[in-house]
Each structure stands twice: as structure tokens, then as C-alpha cells.
Design an enzyme around this catalytic site. Structure first.
Site, short mmCIF file in Angstrom:
data_model
loop_
_atom_site.label_atom_id
_atom_site.label_comp_id
_atom_site.label_asym_id
_atom_site.label_seq_id
_atom_site.Cartn_x
_atom_site.Cartn_y
_atom_site.Cartn_z
CE LYS A 118 35.89 34.25 -16.89
NZ LYS A 118 35.53 35.58 -16.39
CE LYS A 201 43.85 34.73 -15.21
NZ LYS A 201 42.79 35.62 -15.70
CE LYS A 204 38.67 38.08 -9.61
NZ LYS A 204 38.76 39.50 -9.37
P1 TYM Z 1 39.60 40.89 -13.86
O1 TYM Z 1 38.61 41.35 -12.86
O2 TYM Z 1 39.65 39.43 -14.21
O3 TYM Z 1 41.07 41.31 -13.45
C1 TYM Z 1 41.34 42.65 -13.08
C2 TYM Z 1 42.73 43.06 -13.53
O4 TYM Z 1 43.72 42.21 -12.93
C3 TYM Z 1 44.56 41.67 -13.95
N1 TYM Z 1 44.94 40.31 -13.57
C4 TYM Z 1 46.20 39.86 -13.60
N2 TYM Z 1 47.35 40.46 -13.96
C5 TYM Z 1 48.49 39.71 -13.87
N3 TYM Z 1 48.49 38.41 -13.45
C6 TYM Z 1 47.36 37.78 -13.09
N4 TYM Z 1 47.37 36.51 -12.67
C7 TYM Z 1 46.13 38.51 -13.17
N5 TYM Z 1 44.83 38.21 -12.88
C8 TYM Z 1 44.13 39.31 -13.14
C9 TYM Z 1 43.70 41.67 -15.20
O5 TYM Z 1 44.48 41.63 -16.38
C10 TYM Z 1 42.93 42.96 -15.05
O6 TYM Z 1 43.69 44.05 -15.49
N6 TYM Z 1 37.44 42.25 -18.16
C11 TYM Z 1 38.19 42.72 -17.02
C12 TYM Z 1 37.52 43.84 -16.25
C13 TYM Z 1 37.10 45.01 -17.08
C14 TYM Z 1 37.97 46.00 -17.61
C15 TYM Z 1 37.09 46.91 -18.29
C16 TYM Z 1 39.34 46.19 -17.60
C17 TYM Z 1 35.84 45.34 -17.40
N7 TYM Z 1 35.82 46.49 -18.14
C18 TYM Z 1 37.62 48.03 -18.95
C19 TYM Z 1 39.86 47.32 -18.28
C20 TYM Z 1 38.99 48.21 -18.94
C21 TYM Z 1 38.41 41.56 -16.07
O7 TYM Z 1 37.64 40.62 -16.04
O8 TYM Z 1 39.44 41.74 -15.21
#
Ligand code: TYM
Length: 338
Positions: A118, A201, A204
Site C-alpha cells: 500500500k 485478488k 474494491k
Molecule cells: P478488508 O476490509 O480488506 O476485508 C474484509 C474481509 O474480507 C476478506 N477479503 C477477501 N477474502 C477472500 N477473497 C478476497 N478477494 C477478499 N478480499 C477481502 C478479508 O480477508 C477480510 O477478512 N485489516 C482488515 C480489517 C480488520 C480486521 C480487524 C479483520 C481490522 N481489524 C480485526 C479481523 C480482525 C481488512 O482490511 O479487511
């Protein structure tokens, strides 16, 4: 002191930055719903404080947070069974994150692939928040003494860091206070890939809308995106192992299995040997059947934003009831007076 015999508790979060994709649904939300029905206490958070590690338009962020909450509920999360809230309403997360900023080492954070991706070559200009992000994520989880965290594969490294932070805190202060949380990464679609490029991947932030299925897409858009999804010329093999060097085909098969609630091997009973001319319409039909009701329910819920705000406020109250005593104990361990 809080009880150190940890109750089975699930925490997970999603950023309200941009809309939800099929990746978020299959990798995370669908798993959340399964865990809500299990033996766990379940807590799901819209992590708006994580979202502002990169620039967000304030007017859009608040609505995106409500839309994410609508998405959670439309997919089956029930605010009576699960605690649903947005992170900024529970200040204990940021308070514990400060303690973890002082536990984690610069070297640990420097090695995070998400930071490298990022911030890229422009690290000097990235926010301090983007760098320290994994400490806030560890705090999100550990401020509830969560034992299990369902996520997609891309979050694995962050969860390993969460365990490292918990272990170092426990070691440095000579306590057994924070649990070593288990990542829960499973199902047929732990890493949903772009529909245009099987090596990327689904995200969004991809500039091409054709690369992803959004949870707000209507039936026509879903069918069109699947019809145009990149594939190769061959028919599907008779078993999963035959897809090894065919990333786009592999991805569509995993999505099919996940949507159909099957493991990939069982899915081959339906789809093995079929050409894409046959398989793609089957996948499109299944995707529309599963996703269209969620998107319709999201739009219905979004018509009453104040009802969503009330759910978020109630969830935050319940979350603080758990987080407050754990933070107080952590502060006492660290040596904060009062
Ligand atoms: P984020 O917001 O990018 O994504 C949210 C969740 O969706 C999953 N995900 C995917 N799974 C499979 N294939 C994909 N293409 C895909 N894109 C997204 C992510 O693995 C995630 O589970 N850092 C985290 C948010 C967060 C969090 C936490 C998660 C903040 N604090 C504590 C768990 C526990 C994030 O940016 O997810």
C-alpha cells in the site's frame, strides 16, 4: 483481573471503504454468519478507524459504514445474536492500540506485505496510521480477548502479528493475559481472485469494475461480469487437481463451490468436464440466486439509516461492556495508576 480462562469469542472486522465485493462475502461475511450460529459469542465491527489510514471523503465514509452494516444484516448477521458496531464508537480499541504501539517493533511492521504494497515506493508520504495499522488490528481483537478470527487469506500475516504482540505483551509483563488468537481461514474461497486476472485478488480498489462482483450489483450486472470473466479455451477437468495451472478457471470453480456450500471436490460432480459455455451460465444463475436477495435486502435496510444508527449505538454499548474491564486490567498490568 478479568478471567483468564478465555470464553470462545469471535471477532472480525471489515473496512467501510468502498462497497462490499464477492471476496468480502465469501472470504469473510458468509463465514461470520456460520460462526454466529455456532457455540461462539460473536462480535463484528465496521472498522472506520482503519479506513482513514488512507484518505476518505467524510460524507461518503459515514454512509459506507451504514451500508456495510446493512450488508452484514442482509447476509444474515442478526444484531440480537451478534454485536454489530463501528470501531470509532468504542474508544477502548484505540487506547489498547497505543499500548501495542509500544509493544510491537518497527521491524515487525516493516515486514508487513500489506504495508509494502500500500505504501509502495512512497513510504515517506504514507500516514503513520497506515504503518501502525496492524497494532490497531491486534487491539481490535485482543480488547475482547477474542479466541477466533474468521478472515480471508490476505489477513493471515496480520493475525500472526496479533499473536506475536499478545505473546510479547504476556512475556514482557510476566502475565498470561492475552489469548493467542486462532485465525479461521477456511471454505472453498479463502482468496477470491479478479475476474480479469487470476493472479490478482478481487478487490474494491481495482480500477476495473469488471474485475469484481459488488454486493450491490443487480442480476444483469452479475451475469454480464461472469460471462465476460477471463478463462482459457479448455473444458473443466474431471477433478480439482487438474486446475493447477489454470488460475482463472480455478477461481471460478472455487467461487461456484463456495456459493453452493460445497467443497471443491463435491462441486466436480456437477461441473466436471463441462465447457465454459455451459459452466458460466450455471455459475451466473447460482450467483444471482444467492446474491440478489442480499443486495435487495441491503437497499431496503438503507432506506432507514436511523434504524441502522440505533443498531450501531446499541452494539457499541454491548462492546464497551466487554472491552472496558479488559482494557482496565491491561492498563493496570502496564502500571498506569488509577
Ligand atoms: P478488508 O476490509 O480488506 O476485508 C474484509 C474481509 O474480507 C476478506 N477479503 C477477501 N477474502 C477472500 N477473497 C478476497 N478477494 C477478499 N478480499 C477481502 C478479508 O480477508 C477480510 O477478512 N485489516 C482488515 C480489517 C480488520 C480486521 C480487524 C479483520 C481490522 N481489524 C480485526 C479481523 C480482525 C481488512 O482490511 O479487511
Amino acid at each position: 483481573m478479568a478471567d483468564t480462562k478465555f470464553v470462545p469469542r469471535v471477532f472480525s472486522g471489515i473496512q467501510p471503504s468502498g462497497g462490499l465485493t464477492l471476496g468480502n462475502y465469501l472470504g469473510a461475511i458468509k463465514r461470520f454468519v456460520e460462526m454466529q450460529e455456532g457455540e461462539f459469542e460473536t462480535i463484528f465491527c465496521m472498522v472506520d478507524q482503519h479506513a482513514i489510514t488512507v484518505r476518505q471523503d467524510p460524507a461518503v465514509l459515514a454512509d459506507a459504514t451504514r451500508e456495510l452494516c446493512a450488508g452484514f444484516m442482509a447476509a444474515g448477521l442478526d444484531p440480537e445474536k451478534s454485536i454489530l458496531f463501528n470501531q470509532s464508537r468504542v474508544p477502548e480499541h484505540a487506547q489498547l492500540a497505543w499500548v501495542f504501539n509500544c509493544v510491537a517493533r518497527m521491524g515487525w511492521l516493516n515486514r508487513m506485505t500489506q504495508w509494502k504494497d500500500k505504501a509502495g515506493k512512497n513510504q515517506e508520504n504514507a500516514s503513520v496510521g497506515l504503518f501502525a495499522y496492524p497494532c490497531l488490528m491486534a487491539a481490535d481483537i485482543l480488547v475482547y480477548h477474542a479466541t477466533h478470527v474468521p478472515v480471508g487469506m490476505d489477513q493471515k500475516q496480520h493475525l500472526e502479528l496479533t499473536r506475536d504482540i499478545a505473546a510479547k505483551f504476556n512475556h514482557d509483563y510476566g502475565v498470561d493475559f492475552f489469548p493467542l488468537t486462532e485465525p479461521v481461514i477456511g471454505g472453498a474461497a479463502t482468496r477470491v481472485m479478479s475476474l480479469r486476472d487470476g493472479s490478482q485478488k478481487m478487490s474494491k480498489s481495482d480500477p476495473s469494475d469488471m474485475s469484481r462482483i459488488n454486493m450491490t450489483d443487480d442480476a444483469d450486472a452479475i451475469a454480464k461480469k461472469i460471462r465476460k470473466a477471463k478463462t482459457d479455451a479448455d473444458a473443466l477437468p474431471s477433478e480439482f487437481a487438474g486446475l493447477e495451472n489454470r488460475p482463472e478457471a480455478r477461481n471460478l470453480v472455487c467461487v461456484y463451490a463456495a456459493l453452493a456450500d460445497m467443497n471443491v471436490d463435491d462441486a466436480f460432480a456437477d461441473i466436471g468436464g463441462r465447457g465454459f459455455g455451459e459452466f458460466k451460465p450455471m455459475l451466473a444463475e447460482l450467483a444471482v440466486e444467492k446474491l440478489a436477495p442480499i443486495s435487495a435486502e441491503m437497499s431496503r435496510l438503507m432506506r432507514d439509516p436511523s434504524a441502522i444508527d440505533a443498531i450501531l449505538a446499541a452494539g457499541a454499548g454491548r462492546a464497551r461492556d466487554i472491552a472496558g474491564p479488559i482494557l482496565r486490567d491491561a492498563h493496570e498490568i502496564v502500571g498506569f495508576a488509577g
